[in-house]
Design an enzyme around this catalytic site. Structure first.
Site, mmCIF file in Angstrom:
data_model
loop_
_atom_site.group_PDB
_atom_site.id
_atom_site.type_symbol
_atom_site.label_atom_id
_atom_site.label_comp_id
_atom_site.label_asym_id
_atom_site.label_seq_id
_atom_site.Cartn_x
_atom_site.Cartn_y
_atom_site.Cartn_z
ATOM 1 N N ASP A 70 0.661 -1.190 -0.462
ATOM 2 C CA ASP A 70 0.040 -0.016 -0.034
ATOM 3 C C ASP A 70 0.862 1.088 0.015
ATOM 4 O OD1 ASP A 70 -2.525 -1.809 0.433
ATOM 5 O OD2 ASP A 70 -2.694 -0.495 1.761
ATOM 6 N N ARG A 114 0.553 4.317 16.922
ATOM 7 C CA ARG A 114 0.855 5.651 16.196
ATOM 8 C C ARG A 114 0.708 7.286 16.436
ATOM 9 N NH1 ARG A 114 0.522 1.624 13.861
ATOM 10 N NH2 ARG A 114 -0.949 0.734 12.525
ATOM 11 N N ASP A 145 -6.690 3.845 12.448
ATOM 12 C CA ASP A 145 -5.283 4.842 12.194
ATOM 13 C C ASP A 145 -5.944 5.650 11.177
ATOM 14 O OD1 ASP A 145 -4.520 2.054 13.982
ATOM 15 O OD2 ASP A 145 -3.927 1.037 12.510
ATOM 16 N N SER A 190 -3.883 -9.172 7.678
ATOM 17 C CA SER A 190 -3.485 -8.362 8.065
ATOM 18 C C SER A 190 -2.769 -7.698 10.011
ATOM 19 C CB SER A 190 -4.734 -7.117 8.149
ATOM 20 O OG SER A 190 -3.563 -5.614 8.430
HETATM 21 N N1 ARG Z 1 -7.887 -2.993 15.792
HETATM 22 C C1 ARG Z 1 -7.023 -2.691 16.227
HETATM 23 C C2 ARG Z 1 -7.099 -1.286 16.719
HETATM 24 O O1 ARG Z 1 -7.667 -0.652 16.250
HETATM 25 C C3 ARG Z 1 -5.613 -3.575 15.335
HETATM 26 C C4 ARG Z 1 -5.589 -2.092 15.064
HETATM 27 C C5 ARG Z 1 -4.203 -2.669 13.301
HETATM 28 N N2 ARG Z 1 -3.968 -1.894 12.410
HETATM 29 C C6 ARG Z 1 -3.851 -2.897 10.899
HETATM 30 N N3 ARG Z 1 -3.486 -1.614 10.149
HETATM 31 N N4 ARG Z 1 -3.899 -4.063 11.071
HETATM 32 O O2 ARG Z 1 -5.779 -0.741 17.428
#
Ligand code: ARG
Length: 408
Positions: free
Chosen positions: A15, A96, A125, A177
């Site tokens: 990506d 993040r 995110d 993922s």
């Molecule tokens: N659901 C979790 C969160 O929002 C994990 C996110 C994982 N991110 C990813 N790009 N796979 O914190």
């Protein structure tokens, strides 16, 4: 006129690699790729740096921020016993904000007008990136290529990449993922999207399967805390960073730290999430055990509510926000005497606190004991109960008047 610049949060994956080209082609910007090392496994970051340049980034930077991540970010999460919905130790939500901090720093250093990220429009995110950036510099403009482009299937994306000479994964792409850092590993997508399906054994890399390859003997660890942060393991002084890594290993070996949950995302969707968080959960377990000993009852109870709010704020992208900062202030105050040792036993998927001690312990043996050392004034209990129960007694008498005696 010189082209505008855009700092891109770069991971080296498909990506964000496609995003480099897309930004150059569609936004006519110079792309500065920034890869941030927060302790993710399986990545050669020098390779990632070079890859961004090969694809067409004007500049490519790798920053190792692991120490800062541990000291400035994970320390706060641990002191807050941070678990979103009482389960998830926020590993993605924690990384993040530090990535955001360095994106904004680089944007300023390069006088870039834009910051770009590779998040989809469906997750948390994107919110964490964009609200975080806005908090640190409200004038920076965000570009989210994945939310804008029409490459809605992986095949289309791979075609786009191949046509432009962007390296595409040669092995069959993992259906999952994955996001990981020092605080653990998140696994989503593929068959996991059916909440009825048991997670396949091969998705786990940090934790052993207790039916198969985990240890057959229990093992103990003794963690020493000072003011709410770990400073030693089994009596050996060690950095918080090393303690996290050692606990990831030890707890992982015993199969402790798997989470399979349905989670409420900020954007309103429920999602099925698998986490492997052996070190994070171990440290939170130990930290809580020490707090049980050292925090006065009202502080402990009040802190539970603060912890929940703290976790929600961080989950929802509010790391850099006035309420989160104010709660940090409260939490810091509570940690002044959270100093001492916790002994843990790991066995077949469990991590159990089996001992705790502190120079500031509020546990008073003479008050608690039932043997002859007992110094508790049993007679005083009667007066206490009379007054504590007084409102109930008054209420019960009133109720009797309306003929409802004894009803439950
Ligand atoms: N659901 C979790 C969160 O929002 C994990 C996110 C994982 N991110 C990813 N790009 N796979 O914190």
């Amino acid at each position: 006129m010189a082209r505008e610049k855009c700092v891109l949060a770069y991971s080296g994956g498909l990506d964000t690699s496609v995003a480099i080209k897309w930004l150059v082609e569609n936004r006519d910007v110079d792309v500065i790729a920034l890869a941030v090392d927060v302790g993710q496994e399986r990545q050669d970051l020098e390779f990632v740096r070079q890859k961004a340049l090969d694809i067409g980034a004007a500049e490519s930077i790798v920053k190792d921020v692991r120490e800062e991540y541990v000291e400035e970010f994970l320390g706060k999460a641990l002191r807050a016993n941070a678990l979103y919905e009482n389960k998830y130790p926020l590993l993605s939500a924690m990384s993040r904000p530090i990535i955001v901090k360095h994106l904004v720093q680089e944007a300023h250093r390069h006088q870039a007008r834009y910051i770009a990220h590779g998040c989809t429009g469906k997750g948390n995110d994107q919110v964490r990136f964009e609200v975080g950036i806005a908090a640190l510099d409200p004038d920076i403009e965000v570009i989210a290529p994945v939310r804008e482009w029409d490459l809605c299937t992986r095949e289309l994306e791979m075609d786009y990449a191949r046509e432009r000479g962007i390296p595409v994964p040669t092995t069959k792409a993992s259906p999952y993922s994955i996001d990981d850092n020092l605080w653990g590993r998140a696994i989503e997508c593929g068959v996991l999207e059916d909440p009825w399906v048991e997670p396949p054994a091969d998705i786990y890399t940090l934790t052993a399967d207790t039916r198969g390859n985990s240890c057959d003997e229990p093992e103990y660890a003794e963690i020493t805390f000072e003011q709410g942060l770990p400073i030693a393991l089994d009596g050996e002084v060690m950095s918080f960073h090393d303690i996290i890594m050692r606990m990831n290993e030890l707890a992982g070996k015993h199969g402790f730290g798997r989470i399979d949950m349905i989670e409420n995302r900020l954007i309103g969707v429920k999602s099925r999430e698998i986490y492997e968080v052996p070190g994070a959960l171990t440290l939170i377990t130990a930290h809580k055990a020490l707090e049980d000993l050292c925090l006065e009852r009202e502080v402990l109870h009040y802190k539970l509510g603060v912890e929940q709010k703290w976790a929600e704020l961080v989950y929802n992208g509010m790391w850099f926000s006035p309420l989160k900062e104010a709660l940090d202030g409260f939490i810091d105050t509570t940690q002044q005497l959270v100093t001492g040792d916790v002994r843990l036993r790991f066995f077949k998927g469990s991590c159990v606190t089996v001992g705790r001690r502190s120079p500031y312990s509020l546990y008073d043996y003479n008050l608690a004991t039932y043997d002859e050392a007992d110094s508790f004034d049993h007679k005083a209990a009667k007066g206490f109960i009379d007054l504590w129960g007084l409102p109930t007694r008054v209420w019960a008498r009133q109720r009797r008047k309306v003929g409802k005696e004894g009803e439950v």
